[in-house]
Motif scaffolding. Sequence first.
Motif, PDB file in Angstrom:
ATOM      1  N   GLY A   1       0.943  -1.238   0.052  1.00 28.41           N
ATOM      2  CA  GLY A   1       0.015   0.030  -0.139  1.00 28.41           C
ATOM      3  C   GLY A   1       0.861   1.220  -0.080  1.00 28.41           C
TER       4      GLY A   1
ATOM      5  N   TRP B   1       2.388   2.031  -3.299  1.00 25.19           N
ATOM      6  CA  TRP B   1       1.429   2.735  -4.306  1.00 25.19           C
ATOM      7  C   TRP B   1       1.526   4.205  -4.321  1.00 25.19           C
ATOM      8  CZ3 TRP B   1      -0.549   3.074  -8.562  1.00 25.19           C
ATOM      9  CH2 TRP B   1      -1.664   3.842  -8.886  1.00 25.19           C
TER      10      TRP B   1
ATOM     11  N   ALA C   1      -5.989   2.357  -6.964  1.00 22.50           N
ATOM     12  CA  ALA C   1      -5.458   1.691  -5.843  1.00 22.50           C
ATOM     13  C   ALA C   1      -5.958   0.047  -5.936  1.00 22.50           C
ATOM     14  CB  ALA C   1      -6.030   2.310  -4.760  1.00 22.50           C
ATOM     15  N   PRO C   2      -7.120  -0.227  -6.348  1.00 25.25           N
ATOM     16  CA  PRO C   2      -7.440  -1.590  -6.223  1.00 25.25           C
ATOM     17  C   PRO C   2      -6.551  -2.676  -7.173  1.00 25.25           C
ATOM     18  CG  PRO C   2      -9.462  -0.517  -6.396  1.00 25.25           C
ATOM     19  CD  PRO C   2      -8.416   0.632  -6.511  1.00 25.25           C
ATOM     20  N   LEU C   3      -6.225  -2.071  -8.345  1.00 22.40           N
ATOM     21  CA  LEU C   3      -5.533  -2.683  -9.283  1.00 22.40           C
ATOM     22  C   LEU C   3      -3.938  -2.835  -8.993  1.00 22.40           C
ATOM     23  CD1 LEU C   3      -5.076  -3.790 -12.189  1.00 22.40           C
ATOM     24  CD2 LEU C   3      -4.959  -1.574 -13.354  1.00 22.40           C
TER      25      LEU C   3
ATOM     26  N   GLN D   1      -2.881  -2.552  -6.033  1.00 25.28           N
ATOM     27  CA  GLN D   1      -2.796  -3.626  -4.708  1.00 25.28           C
ATOM     28  C   GLN D   1      -2.791  -4.848  -5.297  1.00 25.28           C
ATOM     29  OE1 GLN D   1      -1.547  -1.841  -2.112  1.00 25.28           O
ATOM     30  NE2 GLN D   1      -2.926  -3.187  -0.813  1.00 25.28           N
ATOM     31  N   ALA D   2      -3.641  -5.307  -6.152  1.00 25.67           N
ATOM     32  CA  ALA D   2      -3.563  -6.735  -6.737  1.00 25.67           C
ATOM     33  C   ALA D   2      -2.312  -7.066  -7.282  1.00 25.67           C
ATOM     34  CB  ALA D   2      -4.963  -6.622  -7.675  1.00 25.67           C
TER      35      ALA D   2
END
Length: 243
Positions: A69, A72, A178-180, A182-183
Motif C-alpha cells: 500500500g 503505491w 488503488a485496487p488494481l 494492490q492486486a
Amino acid sequence: MAGLAFEGPNPDVDVLDGINGLAKDAPHWVNKAMEYIGEYGIIAGLGVLCLIAWWSARRRPGAPAAVAGLVWAPLAAGIALLANIPIRSFVERPRPFKDHAGLEVLIPGKSDFSFVSDHATLTMAVGVGLFIAHRKFGLLGILLALAEGFCRVYMGVHYPTDVIGGFALGTAVALLLAPLAQAMLVPLTTAISRSKLAWLVCAPGAGADADGEAGQDGEGSRVVATGSAMRRGNKERDKDLAA
C-alpha cells in the motif's frame, strides 16, 4: 485551447491577488523560505514521511500487504504526473504572472503551462496514497499537500484553480487505481518477503503473510509452548489410567 480566461469578476484572480499579496508585505527571508519550501521542501518532507511509514509498516501484522500500500503512494504520483502532460497541452493556460502584472513572483522564468499544477498533483497523490495505506501518515501527507497548494499560489506561479485541479487529479489517480495496484503489488511484496530481500517488506518478528496473520512474537511462543506442555501432560495421564 485558450487558457481559461473569463470576462468580468474572477474569483480565481481575486484569491490569487489576496494570497500573493502576502508575499508583497513579507520580509525577504520569509519569501526565500517559502520559495524553498514550495519548490522542494514539502516534496522532500513527503519523501521522509514515506520512509517513516515504510519503516513502521514493516513491523505490522501482514507487513507485505502494508508495504504494498505504501509503495503505491509514489507510484500514484508518477502516474498522475504523466496524466497531467496531455491535460496541460490541451488547456494551454499561461502562468498567472504572464497575464496579470504586479504579482510578486518568487520563482521567475517558468515558461510551461499553468493548469494543472504538477506540485499539487504530486503531493496530493502521495498524501491520498498514504491515507489508503495508513490513516495517520496519510492525514499528515494530505496536510502537507494542502500547504504545497498554498505555497504555489503565494509564490505567484499558479492560480488557485490550478492547485485545485492538481488536487483532484492526484486524488482520482490514487483512489481509482488503488485496487488494481494492490492486486499487482501484494503478490510482489509477498514474494520479496520470502526472499533474501525480505527485510525490505518485513522486519524480523513481524507477520509475513499478506492476509494479516502475525508472526509469533515472544508472547505467542509462550502460549504455544504452554499448550504443548498441557497436551503432553494429558497424554501421560491417559497412559497412567490405561495401565
